[in-house]
Design a protein around this motif. Structure first.
Motif, PDB file in Angstrom:
ATOM      1  N   PHE A  29      -0.210  14.470  -0.288  1.00  0.00           N
ATOM      2  CA  PHE A  29      -0.165  13.163  -0.931  1.00  0.00           C
ATOM      3  C   PHE A  29       0.919  13.229  -1.996  1.00  0.00           C
ATOM      4  O   PHE A  29       1.386  14.318  -2.359  1.00  0.00           O
ATOM      5  N   SER A  30       1.335  12.084  -2.481  1.00  0.00           N
ATOM      6  CA  SER A  30       2.408  12.106  -3.471  1.00  0.00           C
ATOM      7  C   SER A  30       2.443  10.829  -4.284  1.00  0.00           C
ATOM      8  O   SER A  30       1.927   9.786  -3.866  1.00  0.00           O
ATOM      9  N   SER A  49      -3.202  10.937   1.436  1.00  0.00           N
ATOM     10  CA  SER A  49      -3.085  11.755   2.642  1.00  0.00           C
ATOM     11  C   SER A  49      -3.304  10.924   3.891  1.00  0.00           C
ATOM     12  O   SER A  49      -2.804  11.261   4.970  1.00  0.00           O
ATOM     13  N   GLY A  50      -4.021   9.815   3.773  1.00  0.00           N
ATOM     14  CA  GLY A  50      -4.244   8.930   4.905  1.00  0.00           C
ATOM     15  C   GLY A  50      -3.168   7.877   5.092  1.00  0.00           C
ATOM     16  O   GLY A  50      -3.230   7.083   6.028  1.00  0.00           O
ATOM     17  N   GLY A  51      -2.199   7.856   4.209  1.00  0.00           N
ATOM     18  CA  GLY A  51      -1.086   6.927   4.341  1.00  0.00           C
ATOM     19  C   GLY A  51      -1.238   5.632   3.555  1.00  0.00           C
ATOM     20  O   GLY A  51      -0.364   4.758   3.627  1.00  0.00           O
ATOM     21  N   ALA A  52      -2.315   5.492   2.794  1.00  0.00           N
ATOM     22  CA  ALA A  52      -2.487   4.285   1.993  1.00  0.00           C
ATOM     23  C   ALA A  52      -1.527   4.307   0.807  1.00  0.00           C
ATOM     24  O   ALA A  52      -1.339   5.348   0.172  1.00  0.00           O
ATOM     25  N   THR A  53      -0.918   3.175   0.540  1.00  0.00           N
ATOM     26  CA  THR A  53       0.084   3.099  -0.531  1.00  0.00           C
ATOM     27  C   THR A  53      -0.369   2.157  -1.640  1.00  0.00           C
ATOM     28  O   THR A  53      -1.163   1.235  -1.419  1.00  0.00           O
ATOM     29  N   ARG A  67       6.431   9.058   3.926  1.00  0.00           N
ATOM     30  CA  ARG A  67       6.548  10.496   4.120  1.00  0.00           C
ATOM     31  C   ARG A  67       7.102  10.795   5.500  1.00  0.00           C
ATOM     32  O   ARG A  67       6.887  10.047   6.452  1.00  0.00           O
ATOM     33  N   ASP A  68       7.809  11.884   5.588  1.00  0.00           N
ATOM     34  CA  ASP A  68       8.311  12.410   6.847  1.00  0.00           C
ATOM     35  C   ASP A  68       7.581  13.725   7.073  1.00  0.00           C
ATOM     36  O   ASP A  68       7.916  14.738   6.456  1.00  0.00           O
TER      37      ASP A  68
END
Length: 116
Positions: A29-30, A49-53, A67-68
């Motif tokens: 995550f970031s 980590s699940g892609g939620a922004t 993320r790549d």
């Protein structure tokens, strides 16, 4: 310890675009933060980590965090930049640890300068 390496800052005119990158192997995550001249560091955007922004209100609709997975790289795409976006931008990726709180790491910062 994770080695975090940022890149992509620079100088652009208002309305321009930049893409910041943050290589951080092993992180899931970031977030991105920024520090404007004379101001404290502030949160800009996050991705789970699940892609939620999630985004700070002033950048919604203009910035995109992503993320790549192949390249272990986090990105911050910044469009329609404004002079008030001028700041040092910091990546803060993190990883989970079994039985312990997640661990996060700061990048070294990259300068973004937007001229009017």
């Amino acid at each position: 310890q994770v080695q975090v390496e940022e890149s992509g800052g620079g100088s652009v005119q208002a309305g321009g675009s930049l893409r910041l990158s943050c290589v951080a192997p092993g992180t899931i995550f970031s977030s991105w933060y920024r520090q404007r001249p004379g101001a404290p560091r502030e949160w800009v955007a996050s991705i789970t980590s699940g892609g939620a922004t999630n985004y700070e209100d002033s950048v919604k609709g203009r910035f995109a965090i992503s993320r790549d997975n192949v390249k272990n790289t986090w990105h911050l795409q910044m469009n329609n930049l404004k002079p008030e976006d001028t700041a040092v931008y910091y990546c803060k990726p993190g990883r989970a640890r079994l039985g312990r709180p997640p661990e996060t790491y700061w990048g070294q910062g990259t300068q973004v300068t937007v001229s009017s």
